[in-house]
Scaffold this active site. Structure first.
Site, PDB file in Angstrom:
ATOM      1  N   ASP A 187     -11.130  20.979   4.326  1.00  0.00           N
ATOM      2  CA  ASP A 187     -11.716  19.887   5.102  1.00  0.00           C
ATOM      3  C   ASP A 187     -11.981  20.405   6.510  1.00  0.00           C
ATOM      4  O   ASP A 187     -11.833  21.595   6.793  1.00  0.00           O
ATOM      5  CB  ASP A 187     -10.784  18.665   5.101  1.00  0.00           C
ATOM      6  CG  ASP A 187      -9.600  18.872   6.039  1.00  0.00           C
ATOM      7  OD1 ASP A 187      -9.308  20.043   6.369  1.00  0.00           O
ATOM      8  OD2 ASP A 187      -8.991  17.878   6.458  1.00  0.00           O
TER       9      ASP A 187
ATOM     10  N   LYS B 161     -14.333  18.857  -2.504  1.00  0.00           N
ATOM     11  CA  LYS B 161     -13.107  18.725  -1.713  1.00  0.00           C
ATOM     12  C   LYS B 161     -12.157  17.686  -2.331  1.00  0.00           C
ATOM     13  O   LYS B 161     -10.969  17.942  -2.500  1.00  0.00           O
ATOM     14  CB  LYS B 161     -13.476  18.331  -0.271  1.00  0.00           C
ATOM     15  CG  LYS B 161     -12.326  18.403   0.683  1.00  0.00           C
ATOM     16  CD  LYS B 161     -12.755  17.975   2.069  1.00  0.00           C
ATOM     17  CE  LYS B 161     -13.043  16.497   2.081  1.00  0.00           C
ATOM     18  NZ  LYS B 161     -13.436  15.965   3.371  1.00  0.00           N
TER      19      LYS B 161
END
Ligand code: SF4
Length: 213
Positions: free
Chosen positions: A138, A120
Site C-alpha cells: 500500500d 492489494k
C-alpha cells in the site's frame, strides 16, 4: 541495500513486534474482506467505527444482501466513497453466495475477480485471513520500501516483487504488517521520525530528519 542489512531490519522489527496484525477489527475472513474493501481511502479507525455498527446487523454475504444496497449504504455512509463501496460490496456478496456458498475464496484470481477487490486487497486477505506469505504493497509500504531502499520500485507491483525476491522468506508472512505499522507511526509521509526509528542506522534514506542526520 545488502542482504545482511535487510535481515537485520526485519529481525529488529520482529523483536519489537513478534506477532503483528491488522488494525482493522474482524472475526471472520468475510468480515476482513468487508473491512478491507471499505478501507480504500479511509482510515482503519473510521472503518472500525462503521463495521462496529454494521457487523452486529449483517456480517455474512446473505445478511448484507438482505439489507439491500440502500440499507448497506446507510450503515457505511460515514466512510469516503460509500456509494461505490456499497455497490461493489453488494455485487461481491451476490457472487460469494452464487459461486462460493457464501464463503471467501482462497485463490488470488477468484478474489481479484470480485468487485472492489484488486491485487492489494486480495494479498491482504490471503495473508491475514489465510496465513499466506503474500506482501500487499500500500502507500505506506511503497514509501518505506523506497526510502529505506529495502526494495525500490516505481510501482507497487515492482516493489512487491522485489520485496518477495530480496527479503528472506521467513519474514514474508509478517512483512506487510511490520512495514505498514512502521510507515504509519514512524516513517510517516511528511516528516519521518528518524530520531526514534529503530532501523535508522540501517536505513539508506538520504533526507533523514535533521535531529538524526
Ligand atoms: S530512518 Fe527515517 S526514513 Fe529511515 S526508516 Fe526510519 S523513519 Fe524512515
Amino acid at each position: 541495500m545488502n542482504g545482511e542489512k535487510r535481515r537485520e531490519i526485519f529481525e529488529r522489527l520482529r523483536e519489537t513486534n513478534p506477532s503483528p496484525t491488522t488494525e482493522l477489527a474482524y472475526e471472520t475472513p468475510f468480515e476482513l474482506l468487508v473491512a478491507v474493501i471499505l478501507s480504500a481511502q479511509a482510515t482503519d479507525v473510521g472503518v472500525n467505527k462503521a463495521t462496529a455498527r454494521l457487523f452486529p446487523v449483517a456480517n455474512t454475504p446473505q445478511t448484507i444482501l438482505a439489507l439491500g444496497e440502500e440499507g448497506l449504504r446507510r450503515h457505511i455512509r460515514t466512510i469516503g466513497l460509500y456509494n461505490a463501496k456499497a455497490a461493489n460490496l453488494t455485487k461481491t456478496c451476490g457472487i460469494l453466495v452464487e459461486k462460493y456458498h457464501g464463503r471467501v475464496p482462497r485463490k488470488r484470481a477468484e478474489l481479484e475477480a470480485l468487485p472492489g477487490v484488486g491485487r492489494k486487497t486480495a494479498s491482504v486477505i490471503l495473508n491475514t485471513a489465510f496465513g499466506e506469505p503474500t506482501i500487499a504493497v500500500d502507500t505506506h509500504i511503497f514509501r518505506v520500501a523506497n526510502r529505506t531502499r529495502i526494495a525500490t520500485g516505481k510501482t507497487p507491483l515492482q516493489v512487491e516483487q522485489r520485496l518477495l525476491r530480496f527479503v528472506p522468506a521467513e519474514f514474508h508472512k509478517d512483512a506487510h504488517h511490520w512495514l505498514i505499522l512502521h510507515g504509519r507511526y514512524t516513517c510517516t509521509a511528511r516528516k519521518p521520525r528518524c530520531g526514534t526509528c529503530l532501523i535508522c542506522d540501517l536505513c539508506e534514506y538520504r533526507d533523514k530528519t535533521p535531529e538524526q542526520a
